[in-house]
Write a protein that holds these residues in place. Structure first.
Motif, PDB file in Angstrom:
ATOM      1  N   LEU A  26       0.851  -1.188   0.000  1.00  0.00           N
ATOM      2  CA  LEU A  26       0.000   0.000   0.000  1.00  0.00           C
ATOM      3  C   LEU A  26       0.886   1.237   0.000  1.00  0.00           C
ATOM      4  N   ARG A  27       0.521   2.209  -0.837  1.00  0.00           N
ATOM      5  CA  ARG A  27       1.345   3.405  -0.997  1.00  0.00           C
ATOM      6  C   ARG A  27       0.491   4.669  -0.850  1.00  0.00           C
ATOM      7  N   GLY A  28       0.383   5.147   0.373  1.00  0.00           N
ATOM      8  CA  GLY A  28      -0.312   6.414   0.604  1.00  0.00           C
ATOM      9  C   GLY A  28      -1.803   6.377   0.311  1.00  0.00           C
ATOM     10  N   ILE A  29      -2.493   5.393   0.851  1.00  0.00           N
ATOM     11  CA  ILE A  29      -3.929   5.227   0.597  1.00  0.00           C
ATOM     12  C   ILE A  29      -4.743   6.268   1.365  1.00  0.00           C
ATOM     13  N   ASP A  30      -5.631   6.955   0.655  1.00  0.00           N
ATOM     14  CA  ASP A  30      -6.620   7.856   1.261  1.00  0.00           C
ATOM     15  C   ASP A  30      -8.009   7.344   0.894  1.00  0.00           C
ATOM     16  N   LEU A  31      -8.890   7.239   1.894  1.00  0.00           N
ATOM     17  CA  LEU A  31     -10.242   6.738   1.635  1.00  0.00           C
ATOM     18  C   LEU A  31     -11.184   7.229   2.711  1.00  0.00           C
ATOM     19  N   GLU A  32     -12.364   7.685   2.293  1.00  0.00           N
ATOM     20  CA  GLU A  32     -13.431   8.022   3.222  1.00  0.00           C
ATOM     21  C   GLU A  32     -14.700   7.281   2.811  1.00  0.00           C
ATOM     22  N   VAL A  33     -15.393   6.720   3.809  1.00  0.00           N
ATOM     23  CA  VAL A  33     -16.653   6.020   3.557  1.00  0.00           C
ATOM     24  C   VAL A  33     -17.672   6.539   4.555  1.00  0.00           C
ATOM     25  N   ALA A  34     -18.789   7.030   4.043  1.00  0.00           N
ATOM     26  CA  ALA A  34     -19.808   7.650   4.889  1.00  0.00           C
ATOM     27  C   ALA A  34     -20.836   6.634   5.352  1.00  0.00           C
ATOM     28  N   ALA A  35     -21.569   6.987   6.394  1.00  0.00           N
ATOM     29  CA  ALA A  35     -22.674   6.155   6.859  1.00  0.00           C
ATOM     30  C   ALA A  35     -23.679   5.982   5.732  1.00  0.00           C
ATOM     31  N   GLY A  36     -24.138   4.763   5.523  1.00  0.00           N
ATOM     32  CA  GLY A  36     -25.099   4.480   4.474  1.00  0.00           C
ATOM     33  C   GLY A  36     -24.494   4.250   3.114  1.00  0.00           C
ATOM     34  N   GLU A  37     -23.170   4.329   2.999  1.00  0.00           N
ATOM     35  CA  GLU A  37     -22.497   4.163   1.710  1.00  0.00           C
ATOM     36  C   GLU A  37     -21.869   2.778   1.609  1.00  0.00           C
ATOM     37  N   VAL A  38     -22.060   2.139   0.458  1.00  0.00           N
ATOM     38  CA  VAL A  38     -21.476   0.825   0.195  1.00  0.00           C
ATOM     39  C   VAL A  38     -20.450   0.978  -0.926  1.00  0.00           C
ATOM     40  N   VAL A  39     -19.190   0.727  -0.605  1.00  0.00           N
ATOM     41  CA  VAL A  39     -18.098   0.923  -1.552  1.00  0.00           C
ATOM     42  C   VAL A  39     -17.539  -0.430  -1.973  1.00  0.00           C
ATOM     43  N   ALA A  40     -17.402  -0.626  -3.273  1.00  0.00           N
ATOM     44  CA  ALA A  40     -16.791  -1.839  -3.814  1.00  0.00           C
ATOM     45  C   ALA A  40     -15.295  -1.609  -3.977  1.00  0.00           C
ATOM     46  N   LEU A  41     -14.509  -2.485  -3.378  1.00  0.00           N
ATOM     47  CA  LEU A  41     -13.060  -2.461  -3.532  1.00  0.00           C
ATOM     48  C   LEU A  41     -12.683  -3.573  -4.506  1.00  0.00           C
ATOM     49  N   VAL A  42     -12.300  -3.173  -5.703  1.00  0.00           N
ATOM     50  CA  VAL A  42     -12.039  -4.139  -6.775  1.00  0.00           C
ATOM     51  C   VAL A  42     -10.535  -4.319  -6.925  1.00  0.00           C
ATOM     52  N   ALA A  43     -10.099  -5.571  -6.891  1.00  0.00           N
ATOM     53  CA  ALA A  43      -8.672  -5.856  -7.038  1.00  0.00           C
ATOM     54  C   ALA A  43      -8.488  -7.346  -7.239  1.00  0.00           C
ATOM     55  N   PRO A  44      -7.491  -7.726  -8.018  1.00  0.00           N
ATOM     56  CA  PRO A  44      -7.201  -9.153  -8.173  1.00  0.00           C
ATOM     57  C   PRO A  44      -6.546  -9.712  -6.917  1.00  0.00           C
ATOM     58  N   SER A  45      -6.483 -11.029  -6.822  1.00  0.00           N
ATOM     59  CA  SER A  45      -5.818 -11.664  -5.691  1.00  0.00           C
ATOM     60  C   SER A  45      -4.358 -11.218  -5.630  1.00  0.00           C
ATOM     61  N   GLY A  46      -3.898 -10.941  -4.416  1.00  0.00           N
ATOM     62  CA  GLY A  46      -2.517 -10.551  -4.226  1.00  0.00           C
ATOM     63  C   GLY A  46      -2.239  -9.076  -4.372  1.00  0.00           C
ATOM     64  N   ALA A  47      -3.272  -8.275  -4.643  1.00  0.00           N
ATOM     65  CA  ALA A  47      -3.060  -6.840  -4.844  1.00  0.00           C
ATOM     66  C   ALA A  47      -2.971  -6.060  -3.541  1.00  0.00           C
ATOM     67  N   GLY A  48      -3.384  -6.678  -2.428  1.00  0.00           N
ATOM     68  CA  GLY A  48      -3.293  -6.000  -1.144  1.00  0.00           C
ATOM     69  C   GLY A  48      -4.617  -5.610  -0.529  1.00  0.00           C
ATOM     70  N   LYS A  49      -5.720  -6.067  -1.126  1.00  0.00           N
ATOM     71  CA  LYS A  49      -7.018  -5.646  -0.590  1.00  0.00           C
ATOM     72  C   LYS A  49      -7.271  -6.196   0.814  1.00  0.00           C
ATOM     73  N   SER A  50      -6.834  -7.431   1.082  1.00  0.00           N
ATOM     74  CA  SER A  50      -7.015  -7.979   2.427  1.00  0.00           C
ATOM     75  C   SER A  50      -6.196  -7.191   3.443  1.00  0.00           C
TER      76      SER A  50
END
Length: 227
Positions: A26-50
């Protein structure tokens, strides 16, 4: 937009730092998620999503950056405080259900509530309510081995939401199911999420499921880019 339930600022993470096999996940990740919002995080296996989800849910720590949940900064906080907010405000769902095999569906949902100080009668009522919402009330007294994969994962959804968290983090929650069951189970998950109004980040490589969420982001080369 509502105030963010989750705010990540400058999150970086590397494995084997300073060694020849160092990997910057991960390189300088910025993310905001609001109440009531559903965000899809799309990435192949091994990309670092876990890794990103584990840092967001205070299961892992970043090398740099801050993690705020419901306005509180948990960067550098004690394990006790991090555990407390995970128990009360964060729900986790994984690709595999990880239900306790010796307990019934209802008991698997009741146990985390008891650990959070909820009375058994209230915990059981909450569990039955959640099972009804995902359409498997009749499975309340069944152990996981007596349920289908889709039913097991629905119970896992209910368990994750049992303590009414403000943030839900899901890592490929339907990735272990066939396409038809995956679609049905994802619909059940979205029903639960929408009924509670929590903030949710759901990692998936299924673009059709991602398109049903409010917003899509992609993890590429350690950074988030809009889809």
């Amino acid at each position: 937009m509502n105030d963010p339930i989750l705010r990540l600022s400058g999150i970086s993470k590397a494995y084997n730092p300073g060694k020849p096999n160092e990997v910057h996940v991960l390189r300088g990740i910025d993310l905001e998620v609001a109440a009531g919002e559903v965000v899809a995080l799309v990435a192949p296996s091994g990309a670092g999503k876990s890794t990103l989800l584990h840092i967001a849910g205070l299961l892992d720590t970043a090398d740099s950056g801050t993690v705020e949940i419901a306005g509180d900064d948990f960067t550098g906080q004690s394990d006790r405080k991090r555990t407390g907010v995970r128990r009360a405000d964060v729900g986790f769902i994984y690709q595999f259900h990880h239900l306790l095999p010796e307990f019934t569906a209802l008991e698997n949902i009741v146990l985390p509530q008891l650990a959070n100080g909820v009375a058994r009668s209230a915990a059981e009522a909450r569990g039955r309510e959640l099972l009804a919402e995902v359409g498997i009330s009749e499975r309340a007294d069944h152990r996981p081995a007596a349920m289908s994969g889709g039913e097991q994962q629905r119970v896992a959804f209910c368990r994750a939401l049992a303590n009414e968290p403000r943030l839900l983090l899901a890592d490929e929650p339907t990735g272990n199911l066939d396409p038809t069951t995956s679609d049905q189970v994802f619909g059940a998950l979205m029903t639960l999420v929408r009924s509670t109004g929590l903030a949710a980040v759901i990692a998936t490589h299924n673009l059709e499921l991602a398109a049903r969420m409010d917003r899509q982001i992609r993890l590429e080369a350690g950074q988030l880019v809009p889809v």
